[in-house]
Design a protein around this motif. Sequence first.
Motif, PDB file in Angstrom:
ATOM      1  N   UNK A  30      -4.780  -8.481  -3.211  1.00 60.50           N
ATOM      2  CA  UNK A  30      -4.901  -7.330  -4.106  1.00 60.50           C
ATOM      3  C   UNK A  30      -5.518  -6.116  -3.413  1.00 60.50           C
ATOM      4  N   UNK A  31      -6.290  -6.343  -2.345  1.00 60.55           N
ATOM      5  CA  UNK A  31      -6.960  -5.224  -1.669  1.00 60.55           C
ATOM      6  C   UNK A  31      -5.960  -4.279  -1.010  1.00 60.55           C
ATOM      7  N   UNK A  32      -5.058  -4.767  -0.114  1.00 58.07           N
ATOM      8  CA  UNK A  32      -4.061  -3.841   0.451  1.00 58.07           C
ATOM      9  C   UNK A  32      -3.103  -3.308  -0.604  1.00 58.07           C
ATOM     10  N   UNK A  33      -2.822  -4.120  -1.624  1.00 62.57           N
ATOM     11  CA  UNK A  33      -1.943  -3.669  -2.701  1.00 62.57           C
ATOM     12  C   UNK A  33      -2.558  -2.494  -3.443  1.00 62.57           C
ATOM     13  N   UNK A  34      -3.835  -2.606  -3.769  1.00 66.89           N
ATOM     14  CA  UNK A  34      -4.529  -1.541  -4.491  1.00 66.89           C
ATOM     15  C   UNK A  34      -4.657  -0.286  -3.631  1.00 66.89           C
ATOM     16  N   UNK A  35      -5.022  -0.459  -2.365  1.00 69.52           N
ATOM     17  CA  UNK A  35      -5.151   0.698  -1.466  1.00 69.52           C
ATOM     18  C   UNK A  35      -3.822   1.417  -1.325  1.00 69.52           C
ATOM     19  N   UNK A  36      -2.743   0.657  -1.164  1.00 67.83           N
ATOM     20  CA  UNK A  36      -1.412   1.257  -1.020  1.00 67.83           C
ATOM     21  C   UNK A  36      -1.022   2.021  -2.277  1.00 67.83           C
ATOM     22  N   UNK A  37      -1.327   1.450  -3.428  1.00 69.30           N
ATOM     23  CA  UNK A  37      -0.977   2.095  -4.702  1.00 69.30           C
ATOM     24  C   UNK A  37      -1.761   3.387  -4.899  1.00 69.30           C
ATOM     25  N   UNK A  38      -3.054   3.347  -4.594  1.00 73.96           N
ATOM     26  CA  UNK A  38      -3.887   4.549  -4.721  1.00 73.96           C
ATOM     27  C   UNK A  38      -3.409   5.637  -3.757  1.00 73.96           C
ATOM     28  N   UNK A  39      -3.095   5.248  -2.519  1.00 81.04           N
ATOM     29  CA  UNK A  39      -2.579   6.222  -1.546  1.00 81.04           C
ATOM     30  C   UNK A  39      -1.260   6.826  -2.011  1.00 81.04           C
ATOM     31  N   UNK A  40      -0.416   6.000  -2.636  1.00 83.48           N
ATOM     32  CA  UNK A  40       0.862   6.508  -3.161  1.00 83.48           C
ATOM     33  C   UNK A  40       0.620   7.534  -4.260  1.00 83.48           C
ATOM     34  N   UNK A  41      -0.316   7.252  -5.153  1.00 82.89           N
ATOM     35  CA  UNK A  41      -0.621   8.191  -6.237  1.00 82.89           C
ATOM     36  C   UNK A  41      -1.197   9.488  -5.690  1.00 82.89           C
ATOM     37  N   UNK A  42      -2.158   9.378  -4.780  1.00 81.69           N
ATOM     38  CA  UNK A  42      -2.818  10.572  -4.245  1.00 81.69           C
ATOM     39  C   UNK A  42      -1.862  11.394  -3.383  1.00 81.69           C
ATOM     40  N   UNK A  43      -1.130  10.721  -2.497  1.00 81.04           N
ATOM     41  CA  UNK A  43      -0.233  11.431  -1.587  1.00 81.04           C
ATOM     42  C   UNK A  43       0.880  12.153  -2.313  1.00 81.04           C
ATOM     43  N   UNK A  44       1.529  11.463  -3.230  1.00 86.44           N
ATOM     44  CA  UNK A  44       2.625  12.086  -3.964  1.00 86.44           C
ATOM     45  C   UNK A  44       2.116  13.123  -4.956  1.00 86.44           C
TER      46      UNK A  44
END
Length: 314
Positions: A30-44
């Motif tokens: 869940x850690x890399x999954x959560x980080x990836x999701x947050x980065x996707x939200x912030x970046x986009x």
Amino acid sequence: MASNNHTGVNHIVFYLLGIPGREDLHMWLSIPLCISYVLALLGNGLLIFIILTKSSLHEPMYLFLCMLAGIDIAFATTTEPKALAIFWCNDREISLNGCIAQLYFQHSFFISESGILLMMAFDRYVAICYPLRYTVILTHALTSKIGVAVFLRAHCTIFPIIFLLKRLTFCRNNILPHTFCEHIGLAKYACYDIRVNTWYGFFVLMSTVILDIVFIFVSYVLILRAVYHIPSQDARHKALNTCGSHVCVILLFYGPGIFSVLTQRFGRYIPLHVHILLANVSMLAPPMLNPIIYGVKTKQIREQVVYVLFPKHR
């Protein structure tokens, strides 16, 4: 958990297992999954903000990129919050209506993103092959109409799947070994023949995603032919450089999905948890990396990002 043979279709509850056989790793995964999701939200989100607030970026290429960023946010959000709820809270339960809604939006946003990538290829084709007529051909009005058409195509082709699933009665095992719902993955638990679902799913794939890939390929063949006839090597390099970001995004979007499909079709000895992890990577990698690719390779966006994040260092 097993459903009864005569259970009504609107009352069934399904259970998503997450990563079967690797439940002990759910918290770590869940850690890399959560980080990836947050980065996707912030970046986009940052990409959308920059493009909408900077009038100098109100050009077709950047408007298509803004649409792509919005779809990326929606695409990742269809599955990742539920996956994190499974990993963190053991919240495995999902209603039939919730499962259908999730796969409906997942598939429709996937097709929408494929359509936007095709339109971006068309944008590069016009910019390189007809540079003097670029602003005449790709007006803001046409760009908006294209965006609406891409959205309508995706939702109109996926909409019948709702009724194809609603007509089914589910009497088999209601435990789904995945982190999210899929059309055929759900339909195979029905009591009846699902050939209509299978063939319609194949029709949707061929008439949207596969067709988009063919047109993108044709667009780049025409682009390369036009670039080959440019006499100046510098001009040729500059023309190809404008396509670099788009090519990277295309490979990132279609590559993991195609690899995941091939492993499911031919990788019969690959463990189930590997298939599920690949599916999650294909869902999160494009939304997370697309803003980074365009931020690094597109000068105008890179400058605006620096200005927004570090105004004193402009």
